[in-house]
Design a protein around this motif. Structure first.
Motif, PDB file in Angstrom:
ATOM      1  N   THR A   5     -63.544  65.689 -92.350  1.00  0.00           N
ATOM      2  CA  THR A   5     -62.514  66.368 -90.509  1.00  0.00           C
ATOM      3  C   THR A   5     -61.942  65.298 -90.352  1.00  0.00           C
ATOM      4  OG1 THR A   5     -63.965  68.227 -90.210  1.00  0.00           O
ATOM      5  CG2 THR A   5     -62.643  67.029 -89.109  1.00  0.00           C
ATOM      6  N   ALA A   6     -62.792  63.927 -90.220  1.00  0.00           N
ATOM      7  CA  ALA A   6     -62.402  62.701 -89.530  1.00  0.00           C
ATOM      8  C   ALA A   6     -61.173  62.187 -90.753  1.00  0.00           C
ATOM      9  CB  ALA A   6     -63.274  61.347 -89.726  1.00  0.00           C
ATOM     10  N   THR A   7     -61.383  62.337 -91.701  1.00  0.00           N
ATOM     11  CA  THR A   7     -60.292  61.416 -92.590  1.00  0.00           C
ATOM     12  C   THR A   7     -58.579  61.901 -92.751  1.00  0.00           C
ATOM     13  OG1 THR A   7     -61.715  60.976 -94.078  1.00  0.00           O
ATOM     14  CG2 THR A   7     -60.407  60.621 -95.417  1.00  0.00           C
ATOM     15  N   THR A   8     -59.445  63.876 -92.491  1.00  0.00           N
ATOM     16  CA  THR A   8     -57.938  64.636 -92.506  1.00  0.00           C
ATOM     17  C   THR A   8     -57.339  64.389 -91.045  1.00  0.00           C
ATOM     18  OG1 THR A   8     -58.886  65.861 -93.455  1.00  0.00           O
ATOM     19  CG2 THR A   8     -57.176  67.739 -92.136  1.00  0.00           C
ATOM     20  N   ILE A   9     -57.741  64.262 -90.266  1.00  0.00           N
ATOM     21  CA  ILE A   9     -57.312  63.973 -88.974  1.00  0.00           C
ATOM     22  C   ILE A   9     -56.681  62.838 -89.008  1.00  0.00           C
ATOM     23  CG2 ILE A   9     -57.415  63.292 -86.715  1.00  0.00           C
ATOM     24  CD1 ILE A   9     -59.541  65.508 -86.294  1.00  0.00           C
ATOM     25  N   ALA A  10     -57.062  61.376 -89.803  1.00  0.00           N
ATOM     26  CA  ALA A  10     -56.665  59.916 -90.092  1.00  0.00           C
ATOM     27  C   ALA A  10     -55.489  60.629 -90.617  1.00  0.00           C
ATOM     28  CB  ALA A  10     -58.086  59.378 -90.658  1.00  0.00           C
ATOM     29  N   TRP A  11     -55.543  60.924 -91.440  1.00  0.00           N
ATOM     30  CA  TRP A  11     -54.208  61.194 -92.424  1.00  0.00           C
ATOM     31  C   TRP A  11     -53.256  61.965 -92.026  1.00  0.00           C
ATOM     32  CZ3 TRP A  11     -53.623  66.472 -96.361  1.00  0.00           C
ATOM     33  CH2 TRP A  11     -52.541  66.796 -96.713  1.00  0.00           C
TER      34      TRP A  11
END
Lengths: 208, 137
Positions: A5-11
């Motif tokens: 989830t965190a990496t998706t938000i970062a994307w």
């Protein structure tokens, strides 16, 4: 590395940064053959996508993308809003709680299918599809050959860049540029250009 | 009861004026709701303005949406998919929406006139879509 989830938000946050940094280039491309608002519209839409993901902590990568898609649809104001918005929501539904390289490939393919269905464009029409379709193929080939998420995302971003370059000689068959007929030849498609940035953002945030 | 009509344009003024023309020809019984421009008054399309116009235009017999082009069409299609998803999740209650593949002004007039007779949503949609074949010269 998985797309949590965190990496998706970062994307999506990175995509918003890249589009904002290149807003004037996207707008100049759009001024040549479109209505000259793509950079500003998508910068606003992606900012709204980032805000939408921050309003309620997403429970999964899929829900983060669905929230981002809603923000894009609500605030972009031009055709790229419903197109990217639908694309991210379809990708989010496909991704769900997952995030390994195979699941991300399937999510990118769902994004492509959603945009194709909504806009009715196919490869060669000088649109988003001309960058996204080869990117999905490249991502899935890399994943099939055992690449990790970052390497597959790099392959997808490189294929999107090549797809963008290949839009120059094309004559537009969708959107405002299609009214120009042969006069639309000789320019990069602004939608393909923003797609290349969105895929580059995925490669950036998955780097080890 | 009549079918409601929503007019989606890049321009708030064009949507409003098209509603005025169609309303002048259909009489006062047809609910014609404009949904033009972005939510901050600019040139473009807003899904929330269209959603709110659909709610206002719905009297229970469904809503026909006419669009000018480009993002108007894509945003209306996206709203229709949203409403269908919400209807499935909530077991009904959302307005039935049909999109017209029709010329904007001529289709709005044709749809409004037929809607004033109490015709159903499909008939009103077909009336709008037949506007393509109404030659002028």
């Amino acid at each position: 590395m998985t797309l949590d989830t965190a990496t998706t938000i970062a994307w999506i946050t990175r995509a918003a940064e890249l589009v904002r940094a290149d807003e004037s280039r996207l707008t100049a491309l759009d001024a040549a053959i479109g209505d000259g608002d793509h950079g500003a519209n998508l910068a606003r839409g992606l900012a709204a996508a980032v805000t939408a993901m921050g309003e309620k902590e997403p429970e999964s990568p899929g829900k983060a993308l669905i929230a981002a898609g809603r923000g894009l649809v609500a605030k972009t104001g031009g055709a790229s809003g419903p197109l990217y918005g639908t694309g991210f929501r379809r990708a989010g539904k496909e991704l769900g709680d997952g995030g390994d390289v195979g699941q991300v490939g399937a999510a990118l393919e769902a994004m492509l299918r959603g945009i194709e269905e909504l806009g009715g464009a196919t490869q060669g029409d000088k649109t988003i599809i001309d960058a996204l379709a080869p990117a999905v193929v490249a991502f899935q080939e890399a994943a099939g050959n055992g690449s990790d998420l970052h390497a597959a995302a790099e392959a997808a971003a490189d294929a999107a860049d090549a797809g963008l370059a290949a839009t120059v000689p094309l004559q537009a068959r969708k959107g405002r540029a299609s009214y120009l007929g042969p006069r639309s030849v000789g320019h990069e498609d602004p939608g393909a250009a923003s797609t290349a940035l969105i895929l580059r953002a995925l490669a950036d945030v998955t780097a080890p | 009861m009549t079918v409601g009509i929503v007019l989606v344009s890049h321009s708030a003024a064009l949507a409003r004026a098209t509603a005025d023309v169609a309303g002048a020809l259909s009489g006062p019984d047809v609910l014609l709701e404009p949904a033009g421009g972005t939510d901050d008054g600019g040139m473009g399309t807003s899904i929330e303005l269209i959603r709110s116009a659909v709610t206002k235009a719905d009297a229970g017999d469904g809503v026909l949406i006419l669009m000018d082009m480009g993002s108007s069409v894509l945003t209306a299609k996206t709203l229709q998919a949203d409403l269908e998803d919400a209807d499935l999740e909530e077991d009904g209650g959302e307005p039935t929406v049909r999109l017209a593949d029709a010329p904007f002004v001529e289709g709005a007039v044709a749809a409004a006139v037929l809607a004033s007779t109490g015709a159903d949503l499909e008939a009103v949609a077909q009336s709008a879509e037949q506007a393509w074949s109404m030659r002028k010269l």
